[in-house]
Each structure stands twice: as structure tokens, then as C-alpha cells.
Design a protein around this motif. Structure first.
Motif, short mmCIF file in Angstrom:
data_model
loop_
_atom_site.label_atom_id
_atom_site.label_comp_id
_atom_site.label_asym_id
_atom_site.label_seq_id
_atom_site.Cartn_x
_atom_site.Cartn_y
_atom_site.Cartn_z
N MET A 666 0.84 -1.19 0.00
CA MET A 666 0.00 0.00 0.00
C MET A 666 0.87 1.24 0.00
O MET A 666 1.80 1.35 0.82
N VAL A 667 0.60 2.15 -0.93
CA VAL A 667 1.32 3.42 -0.99
C VAL A 667 0.29 4.52 -0.76
O VAL A 667 -0.61 4.72 -1.59
N GLY A 668 0.39 5.20 0.37
CA GLY A 668 -0.59 6.22 0.73
C GLY A 668 0.07 7.50 1.17
O GLY A 668 1.30 7.58 1.30
N ASP A 669 -0.79 8.52 1.44
CA ASP A 669 -0.27 9.83 1.81
C ASP A 669 -0.12 10.00 3.31
O ASP A 669 0.31 11.03 3.78
N GLY A 670 -0.48 8.98 4.09
CA GLY A 670 -0.24 9.03 5.51
C GLY A 670 -1.23 9.83 6.31
O GLY A 670 -1.10 9.95 7.52
N ILE A 671 -2.26 10.40 5.70
CA ILE A 671 -3.23 11.20 6.44
C ILE A 671 -4.45 10.35 6.77
O ILE A 671 -4.82 10.19 7.93
N ASN A 672 -5.09 9.80 5.76
CA ASN A 672 -6.25 8.94 6.03
C ASN A 672 -6.00 7.49 5.61
O ASN A 672 -6.94 6.72 5.52
N ASP A 673 -4.75 7.16 5.36
CA ASP A 673 -4.42 5.81 4.90
C ASP A 673 -3.66 5.01 5.95
O ASP A 673 -3.14 3.94 5.65
N LEU A 674 -3.56 5.53 7.17
CA LEU A 674 -2.73 4.86 8.16
C LEU A 674 -3.24 3.46 8.49
O LEU A 674 -2.45 2.54 8.70
N GLN A 675 -4.54 3.29 8.54
CA GLN A 675 -5.09 1.97 8.84
C GLN A 675 -4.77 0.99 7.72
O GLN A 675 -4.39 -0.16 7.98
N ALA A 676 -4.91 1.43 6.48
CA ALA A 676 -4.59 0.56 5.35
C ALA A 676 -3.10 0.25 5.30
O ALA A 676 -2.69 -0.88 4.98
N LEU A 677 -2.26 1.24 5.62
CA LEU A 677 -0.82 1.02 5.62
C LEU A 677 -0.42 -0.07 6.61
O LEU A 677 0.46 -0.88 6.34
N SER A 678 -1.08 -0.08 7.77
CA SER A 678 -0.75 -1.07 8.79
C SER A 678 -1.22 -2.47 8.41
O SER A 678 -0.70 -3.45 8.93
N LYS A 679 -2.18 -2.59 7.49
CA LYS A 679 -2.70 -3.89 7.09
C LYS A 679 -1.96 -4.48 5.90
O LYS A 679 -2.06 -5.67 5.62
N ALA A 680 -1.21 -3.67 5.18
CA ALA A 680 -0.55 -4.14 3.96
C ALA A 680 0.66 -4.99 4.29
O ALA A 680 1.23 -4.93 5.38
N ARG A 681 1.07 -5.82 3.32
CA ARG A 681 2.30 -6.60 3.46
C ARG A 681 3.47 -5.66 3.71
O ARG A 681 4.31 -5.89 4.58
N VAL A 682 3.54 -4.58 2.94
CA VAL A 682 4.50 -3.49 3.15
C VAL A 682 3.74 -2.18 2.98
O VAL A 682 3.11 -1.96 1.95
N GLY A 683 3.77 -1.34 3.99
CA GLY A 683 3.10 -0.04 3.93
C GLY A 683 4.09 1.06 3.66
O GLY A 683 5.09 1.21 4.37
N VAL A 684 3.83 1.87 2.61
CA VAL A 684 4.73 2.95 2.21
C VAL A 684 3.96 4.26 2.27
O VAL A 684 2.90 4.39 1.64
N SER A 685 4.49 5.22 2.99
CA SER A 685 3.87 6.54 3.09
C SER A 685 4.72 7.55 2.34
O SER A 685 5.95 7.53 2.43
N VAL A 686 4.07 8.45 1.60
CA VAL A 686 4.80 9.41 0.78
C VAL A 686 4.70 10.84 1.30
O VAL A 686 5.42 11.70 0.83
N GLN A 687 3.81 11.12 2.23
CA GLN A 687 3.76 12.43 2.85
C GLN A 687 2.85 12.34 4.06
O GLN A 687 2.37 11.28 4.41
N GLY A 688 2.65 13.47 4.71
CA GLY A 688 1.78 13.49 5.86
C GLY A 688 2.55 13.61 7.15
O GLY A 688 3.70 14.05 7.17
N SER A 689 1.94 13.26 8.24
CA SER A 689 2.52 13.42 9.56
C SER A 689 3.64 12.41 9.79
O SER A 689 3.42 11.21 9.74
N ALA A 690 4.83 12.92 10.06
CA ALA A 690 5.97 12.02 10.28
C ALA A 690 5.76 11.15 11.51
O ALA A 690 6.13 9.98 11.52
N GLU A 691 5.15 11.71 12.56
CA GLU A 691 4.97 10.94 13.79
C GLU A 691 4.07 9.74 13.55
O GLU A 691 4.35 8.63 14.02
N GLU A 692 2.98 9.93 12.81
CA GLU A 692 2.08 8.82 12.52
C GLU A 692 2.71 7.86 11.52
O GLU A 692 2.63 6.64 11.66
N ASN A 693 3.33 8.41 10.47
CA ASN A 693 3.91 7.56 9.44
C ASN A 693 4.98 6.63 10.00
O ASN A 693 5.04 5.44 9.69
N LEU A 694 5.87 7.17 10.83
CA LEU A 694 7.00 6.40 11.31
C LEU A 694 6.59 5.36 12.34
O LEU A 694 7.40 4.54 12.76
#
Length: 775
Positions: A666-694
Motif C-alpha cells: 500500500m502506498v498512501g499519503d499518511g493522512i487517512n491511509d494509516l489503517q490501510a498502511l498497517s494492514k498491507a504486506r509493506v506499507g509505504v507513506s509518501v507524505q503526511g505526519s511524520a509521527e504517525e507515518n513512522l
């Protein structure tokens, strides 16, 4: 790699372990035992009821007096904490407030080993330090900021002392050994042998002390065996055997081999440690946001100063369109600052004197004069990164397996050595020689050295390429990915309004538009101002009769001429570009003068990235919460089939889709995709809140989407390097151990071959790091 069904989960961190194992490492075993001893077993209720399979790891007894702590009255203190090794140490130390009522806060920096301790009003510092000491940590009080470096230098000094003594002793012993091996006899041989013992004792006692200490800890506290235990045993056996041979005039000494072994081991470990420290010295913040120079106020004018010379309290100037490298308070100037890296909010925020600006943000409008509040590791962004690094330092399955294989290997070597001793008991000299050669030459070097080093280099070079990888597990999981799922807004598109196209916009129309929009706080007005400023300075004309229009827009009299800007209700999006969403008409005295088309433009690298991934055989999906029209237009522009476009998807629906496709990235912007990122085999964030993304994404592309194909290539090369190191280690140990058992190599040859093999794997790791940098 072992099959999935032969592994279970570590009782503490839930990482995979081999069959019949309860913990992945001794650190997790100790933390698990301490939690249960201190009544914190409820921590594991989130993962179900876990039966205590092993007795808690015993804590260590206090080794030094802490009476000096009674004389301190400060409630907030800093310490340099010796003995910190991993994130489990950080987690345990930061549990002090839970375990001790005297401690209010405890924060430990893994990279600097700096412990910030805050006590209650009547808290007992001695009790807190005693608890740390029983866990095996030594807290050294820091009074001045530079004392931490002083303590680190002291540790470095003793390392060099041990290495220097070993080098001196081993070098002179080799010179003496030349005469002994050349056939020296008579009374001189006795003098040479006693002189050899005199030279060897400082090496075998002082220089080799770290090996003895680690071996003692493993035996005393029932820790898992490591390579230090057989090394310590071989040194003791060799020393005692040499003394026995000297006293009985058998002339079978191993002092030169043992001293050279100590020197080469200390040298290889020192080089490895210094290299690893150099690799982790710079973090994500340094690679992305630290400039070479910064304009600092010196006297009555600003001068460019090296960034390393900037200190808290300095007055510096922040230029337009540059990323802010520090935390500061605005002293003068007004501007708009993009804080998306911290907040995830795509809209810029206004700042004025008294406002705080943070590292990682972008100054958009006007230069700012600021007072420095925090630099480097003390900035808010750096602390977020450090917190995330400590929060999710997961060990990859490959590292877990290699750790356990190395442990089993060392145990097998010890058992084989014991069997040799029993089989050759009738000839003690031969038995000692064979056992020494076996224990010395056996080296799981790739398992103990190369694997973590390659991963460390890989993570470091990943930063330089623009992506922050949380843990090495992502490299292994990536080879299973068959599908890449993209979010739209903020991922494939810029995520904010931009001027996509203009018609008839001359200099007079620009001045009028600037005058109309200069006082508006509407997001579109800010977009227009940014666009106009990019073409040059704008002068504010006299504006009268400014009013808002029904249905949107503004009108005013500008220098006696009536100007009006108004959105057009209907326009052809396809003819003006698939992403055009707003059309603004500018009228002068009732006549159409210019037209602007605004929308969320595609990222410049989006098309190339999608095409590269498709060429690699990956299925590309678009998963977005936007309407069908916008999603299909983006898919058409990027060559994504309509059958692989899902629109009007809620965050919960996205997460459910990822759960149903376990081989998807999953490749998301890290704002409303955090739940999907955590469910993916590999979650990739391209922008958004660093604290949540990391905390929730596996990979953070802090620079550009075009780094995504490079991440695939980087992971593939990392795996190749790891497997090459493992293959070399297996082949080396198979040949070397067989030769030692058969008596084909002597302890001296073993002492030379073993460090050479470790150095070979070490150089392989460094060579691989260079390839990773160039790839």
C-alpha cells in the motif's frame, strides 16, 4: 530459510522464533522476566493469556556505592547510561516511572545513550540508580553538556589501550616465536619461553578481559551462549596448557597464537564498532533537512555560517522556499509555513512574530528572522524519528534465524571440542592443540558480523536515496509483493490546488488579481498568491469598493477600473486537462480579460513510477475515497486499467481490501491511509505526519515518489548480499572445522585464518554497501 510452520512467536516481542524456543533473544527473555517479577504481566493481555514457560531472568546485584546520590537536590538530571544495546533496553529503562514511585519521567536516547531522569518532589535518586544497576546499567551523572562526549571518549580510550597492549605483546611474541620455531635449544630456549609468558600475560589478562567478562555473564545469568564463551574457554585452556608445558619442559607453547588471536579479534571488533557508529551517526533528519550553511546575525548584519556552528539562542534568517532546519521562534516577518511533514495538513499555516516554526517545515512566502530554540537531535522532528525508531525496532526473520543458528553453532563447537578432549585424553598436548585449533577457527562470522552490518549499511544508504525503512523485515517481505495499491490524493497527485493553465494573463491582469486576493484567507486565494509571487515581486495597488459576489468571487475598483474574478460554473475538464477542477474568469470593465484553470496536478514522477512498476510485472491498483470521475481520469492519465480502480472507498474499506490481498503493498499519503498502511504486506507513506507515518508505515518516502522503484531494487540487492554472506560463512566453517578436527591446521594457523575470514566477510559487507550506494 526455515519453513513458516517450524516457527512460533517470541513471548515478549512476537517476532518469529524456531521450534521449541520461547524467546528470540536474551534481551526479550530478561524483559519478560522483569515484567513478571514487577507485577507488569498484564502487558501481555493484549495478545492473550500467555503461560510463563521459563523462570524469570535473574537481575544483577549492585556493584558500586551510590551514596553520592543522596547529596543531589536537583529533580531533573541527565546521565550517560553504560550498557545500552537495543530498543528493548530503551523500553525497559523508560518503564522506571511505572516501577518506582520516586521517578516521574524517564527518557533514554538509544543513539547517544543519554538518560533524562525526572524525579518527584521527594523522590529518592539512589533507589532509581540502584534499580538501573541491578539491570546491568551504569548511570554516570552529566553536569555539563560536553560530559557525555567525555564519557564516550573514556570508553574509547580503554578500547585503544587494550588494543595497543595486544598489538605490542603479539608483535614481540611473534618475533620470539621465530627463534623457537627455527629450532632454538639449550638454556636460551627456557629464557625465551619465560620471556614469552611475561609478554603474553598482559595480553591474556588485560586485553582479553572483555571476553572473560561476557563469558562470565553468560554463565552467571544463564544468558544464551555467544562466540565470546568459546573464545574465553580457548584462551584459558591455551594459557593453562602453555604454563603446564613450560613447567614440565615440554616446549609446547601457544602464547603467540593466543596473543595474536586476542589482537586480531579486538581489532576486528573495534573496526566493526567504529564503522557501525559512523553508519548510524546521521539519521533521516540529517540527510534531508540539514543545510551546509545558514545566515546568522553577527553584529548588525547576517553572515553565512556553517550549520554546525549554529547554537540555541542565535538569531538566523530563513529564506523563502527552503526547508527549515531547526526549531525556532519568529522574531520578525510574516509568512506561510507548510508543516505537512509534522501535521499531515497540506494547507500552509500563517506565522508572525511570536509564532513557533519547526524543523522539516517549508517557509513559503517571505523571509523570516527567528531565534533558535532547538537544533539537531533536540528538534521536534528528530525526537519523533528517534521515538519511532525505538518504538518499532523489530528484528527481521532472517536475523532471528541467524542469531539462533549462531548460538547452536557455538554450542556444537563446544560439544565437539569436549569430544575431542575425551578422545585424545591419552595425549594431552595433542588434545589441547586440536581443541584450540577447533575453537579458534570456528567462526559464524557472517551470522554474527556480516548480517547485521549489511542490514545497517542498507538502512543507512536507503536514507541517502530518500526513503526511511523502519526495519529490515521490509526487505524480506518485498519479495512476496505482487500488487501495488496507490491512494490518489497526495500520493499520485500533489494533494493541493495549483494553477494548471492560464489564458490571457498579462502583467496588468496579474496586478489586479494580486490586489483582489491579497487580503483573502481562502485556500484558492493563497494558491493564487503563491503562483503570482513565483513570477516576481508584486506591488499592491489602491483598492476600493471591495465586495464578495453571490456564488463566489470578488470585485473591486482598482485605480479607477472595475475588476472582477469569478468562478465559471461549467467548463470542459477534458479539454483543459483531466485534473482541472476550478475555472476562474477575470473581467475588466465587464469584458473577459483572462482565464485560470486550477486543480490537483499529477506529481511529476507519478507516470514514470507507475510505468516502471508495471514493467516489473506488478499489478497496479488505484484505491481512493474520491468520486469515480476524478479517479478514472487519473487512472487514464497513468495507464491504470479501469478494472483496477476502486473509488469512494472509506479508510475502513481500504483496510479491508488490503486484508483480502495479503501480497499487496500500500502506498498512501499518511493522512487517512494509516489503517490501510498497517494492514498491507509493506506499507509505504509518501507524505503526511511524520509521527504517525513512522509508527504505522514500514517505509516513509520523505523525498519523492520516484524513490519507490529504487526501493524495490535496493531490497533485492540487500537480499543478495545477505545470502552471499551466509553462503560464505557456511562454506568456510565446513572446511575450517573439518580441517581442525583432522589436525590439518595448528592453533597459530587457526588464529590467523579466523580473523581473516571475519575480515573477508566484513569487506564483503562494505563492498555491498558501495554497490547499494551506486545501484
Amino acid at each position: 530459510m526455515l519453513a513458516e510452520e517450524t516457527s512460533t512467536a517470541c513471548l515478549h516481542c512476537l517476532q518469529p522464533v524456531l521450534e521449541n524456543e520461547a524467546f528470540c533473544c536474551s534481551g526479550c527473555e530478561m524483559v519478560y522476566g522483569i515484567l513478571n517479577q514487577q507485577g507488569l504481566g498484564d502487558y501481555y493481555q493484549y495478545r492473550g493469556q500467555i503461560e510463563l514457560l521459563r523462570a524469570p531472568a535473574p537481575v544483577r546485584e549492585a556493584r558500586e556505592s551510590l551514596d553520592w546520590a543522596n547529596s543531589l537536590t536537583e529533580r531533573e538530571l541527565n546521565f550517560y547510561l553504560e550498557g545500552v544495546h537495543c530498543s528493548a533496553c530503551v523500553w525497559l529503562v523508560e518503564k522506571l516511572p511505572t516501577l518506582l514511585a520516586d521517578v516521574e519521567e524517564a527518557h533514554l536516547n538509544l543513539g547517544t545513550q543519554l538518560l533524562q531522569l525526572k524525579l518527584t518532589a521527594d523522590g529518592d535518586l539512589k533507589a532509581a540508580l540502584q534499580r538501573l544497576q541491578t539491570w546491568g546499567y551504569r548511570a554516570r551523572l552529566i553536569r555539563q553538556p560536553l560530559e557525555r562526549e567525555t564519557f564516550a571518549r573514556q570508553a574509547h580510550f580503554w578500547q585503544l589501550c587494550r588494543l595497543g597492549v595486544a598489538a605490542f605483546g603479539a608483535g614481540n611474541l611473534m618475533i620470539l616465536s621465530v627463534a623457537l620455531y627455527a629450532g632454538l635449544n639449550g638454556r636460551l630456549i627456557v629464557y625465551f619461553e619465560w620471556l614469552s609468558l611475561l609478554l603474553a600475560l598482559p595480553v591474556l589478562i588485560f586485553s582479553a578481559w572483555p571476553f572473560y567478562w561476557q563469558a562470565w555473564l553468560q554463565l552467571r545469568y544463564r544468558q544464551r551462549v555467544s562466540v565470546d564463551l568459546p573464545i574465553a574457554i580457548s584462551l584459558w585452556l591455551g594459557t593453562l596448557g602453555s604454563i603446564y608445558s613450560l613447567l614440565t619442559s615440554q616446549h609446547e607453547l601457544y602464547l603467540d597464537s593466543l596473543s595474536m588471536l586476542v589482537f586480531l579479534l579486538l581489532l576486528s571488533r573495534y573496526t566493526l564498532q567504529r564503522t557501525q557508529q559512523a553508519l548510524v551517526r546521521h539519521d533521516l533528519f540529517h540527510y534531508l533537512y540539514q543545510p551546509q550553511t545558514l545566515a546568522r546575525l553577527e553584529g548588525d548584519q547576517f553572515k553565512q555560517s556553517p550549520f554546525e556552528a549554529i547554537q540555541v539562542g542565535d538569531c538566523v534568517r530563513l529564506e523563502v522556499a527552503e526547508r527549515i532546519p531547526l526549531d525556532a521562534e519568529v522574531l520578525s516577518g510574516k509568512s506561510w509555513v507548510d508543516q505537512a511533514i509534522l501535521t499531515g495538513e497540506s494547507q500552509a499555516l500563517p506565522v508572525s512574530p511570536g509564532s513557533l516554526v519547526f524543523a522539516g517545515s517549508i517557509n513559503q512566502d517571505q523571509p523570516l528572522i527567528v531565534s533558535v530554540r532547538a537544533i539537531g537531535q533536540q528538534t521536534r522532528l528528530a525526537q519523533i524519528i528517534e521515538k519511532a525508531r525505538n518504538y518499532q525496532q523489530e528484528k527481521s526473520r532472517l536475523l532471528s534465524i541467524t542469531d539462533q543458528v549462531a548460538r547452536y553453532f557455538v554450542s556444537a563447537v563446544l560439544l565437539t571440542a569436549a569430544g575431542l578432549g575425551i578422545a585424545l585424553w591419552a595425549t594431552p598436548a595433542l588434545a589441547i592443540s586440536r581443541i584450540l585449533a577447533l575453537v579458534i577457527v570456528a567462526c559464524p562470522c557472517a551470522l554474527a558480523l556480516a548480517t547485521p552490518l549489511i542490514i545497517q549499511i542498507s538502512l543507512k544508504t536507503a536514507l541517502a536515496k530518500g526513503f526511511f525503512v523502519q526495519n529490515a523485515e521490509s526487505f524480506e517481505q518485498l519479495q512476496k509483493v505482487k500488487m501495488v495499491v496507490f491512494d490518489k490524493t497526495g500520493t499520485l497527485t500533489e494533494g493541493r490546488f495549483q494553477v494548471l493553465k492560464t489564458e490571457g494573463l498579462d502583467s496588468e491582469s496579474k496586478r489586479a488579481l494580486w490586489a483582489l486576493e491579497s487580503e483573502s484567507n481562502h485556500p484558492i486565494a493563497r494558491t493564487l498568491r503563491h503562483y503570482l509571487l513565483a513570477s516576481g515581486p508584486m506591488l499592491l495597488a489602491e483598492v476600493t469598493e471591495l465586495q464578495s459576489l453571490v456564488g463566489g468571487g470578488l470585485s473591486a475598483c482598482i485605480q479607477g477600473v472595475n475588476w472582477r474574478v469569478q468562478p465559471r460554473g461549467q467548463f470542459s475538464r477534458l479539454s483543459e486537462g483531466p485534473l482541472a477542477q476550478v475555472c476562474l474568469d477575470i473581467f475588466c470593465d465587464g469584458s473577459l480579460r483572462a482565464t485560470l484553470y486550477l486543480g490537483d496536478s499529477l506529481k511529476a514522477e507519478a507516470a514514470e513510477t507507475v510505468a516502471t512498476l508495471q514493467a516489473a510485472g506488478l499489478a497496479i491498483y488505484l484505491l481512493s475515497g474520491d468520486q469515480a470521475d476524478a479517479c478514472l481520469q487519473v487512472a487514464h492519465a497513468l495507464g491504470i486499467p479501469e478494472s483496477q480502480v476502486l473509488y469512494c472507498q472509506s479508510p475502513e474499506a481500504k483496510a479491508q481490501f488490503l486484508e483480502q490481498h495479503p501480497l499487496a503493498m500500500m502506498v498512501g499519503d499518511g493522512i487517512n491511509d494509516l489503517q490501510a498502511l498497517s494492514k498491507a504486506r509493506v506499507g509505504v507513506s509518501v507524505q503526511g505526519s511524520a509521527e504517525e507515518n513512522l509508527q504505522l508505515a514500514d517505509v516513509f518516502l520523505a523525498d519523492s515518489l520516484k524513490a519507490l522503484p529504487a526501493f524495490f531494487r535496493h531490497a533485492r540487492l540487500t537480499r543478495r548480499l545477505l545470502y552471499s554472506a551466509l553462503t560464505f560463512s557456511l562454506l568456510y566453517n565446513l572446511v575450517a572445522v573439518s580441517a581442525a578436527i583432522g589436525g590439518y591446521i595448528s592453533p597459530l594457523v587457526a588464529a590467523i585464518v579466523m580473523p581473516i575470514s571475519a575480515l573477508t566477510v566484513f569487506l564483503l559487507a562494505l563492498w555491498g554497501g558501495q554497490r547499494l550506494c551506486r545501484f
